[in-house]
Design a protein around this motif. Structure first.
Motif: not given
Length: 218
Positions: A13-14, A78, A81, A87, A90, A153, A156
């Motif tokens: 995830d990174g 994340p 990504s 991405a 993950s 998401y 995020k």
């Protein structure tokens, strides 16, 4: 660096931006992301570990004008990504009354310009996510899983995009993405998007699907 890359490879995830990528981002947009790290003691159970420290990823530092101006948390990392198209698979932990773990199997994020009267007025960010349920008590309804993943998401992505606007810093390289979409209408926007960001309307759309369920503990 190797321990950081291993940790990111394991979690999926990174990303670690190379020196060349950082330099290019600073040159093109005036801002860049550098992988932030924190040090932790090595597992004392490991033979010979002693008091050794190991470096682990802790989100990103936002660099502009030669200094760090903000941090992106590991929780929001994340989103970087996703937006940059890097991405990988993950795991995402969700709280749905009881702990649930999903695996993000694939993600497709498109960044598009909104042009009115020959002028850039907004940016559309459309993220499509596909995940599978891999751990949980029973199997929550599919619509609830989709809604929870979508909300997670949205939070995020909204946080990272909002930070970019607030800082007037195009550390995600959005300008270059837009210029590739409309090379004639948006010529040069890659270099000046940062200063335009606070005035632009960013529209975020997230959709999610759950493709399968595996390894459930009933």
């Amino acid at each position: 660096i190797k321990s950081i890359e291993r940790s990111l490879d394991d979690s999926g995830d990174g990303i670690v931006f190379s020196a060349a990528e950082i330099s290019k981002s600073l040159s093109e947009s005036g801002a860049a992301l550098v992988c932030a790290v924190e040090s932790r003691r090595a597992d004392e159970a490991l033979e010979g570990a002693g008091n050794a420290l190991t470096a682990l990823p802790a989100g990103f530092s936002v660099i502009k004008d030669g200094r760090e101006i903000a941090r992106i948390s590991a929780d929001d990392a994340p989103a970087v990504s996703l937006i940059t198209g890097k991405a990988g698979p993950s795991r995402i932990a969700l709280d749905m009354g009881s702990p649930v773990t999903l695996q993000l199997d694939s993600a497709d994020t498109k960044v598009s310009p909104v042009i009115e009267n020959g002028r850039l007025t907004g940016i559309g960010v459309d993220a499509k996510l596909s995940a599978s349920l891999i751990e949980g008590e029973g199997e929550p309804p599919q619509d609830e899983l989709r809604a929870a993943l979508k909300a997670e998401y949205e939070k995020k992505l909204g946080s990272v995009l909002g930070l970019s606007q607030t800082l007037a810093a195009d550390f995600l390289g959005l300008g270059a993405m837009l210029e590739r979409k409309e090379p004639l209408a948006l010529r040069g926007v890659g270099e000046k998007l940062g200063e335009l960001l606070p005035e632009l309307d960013i529209t975020l759309t997230v959709s999610a699907e759950i493709t399968r369920s595996t390894e459930l503990s009933i």
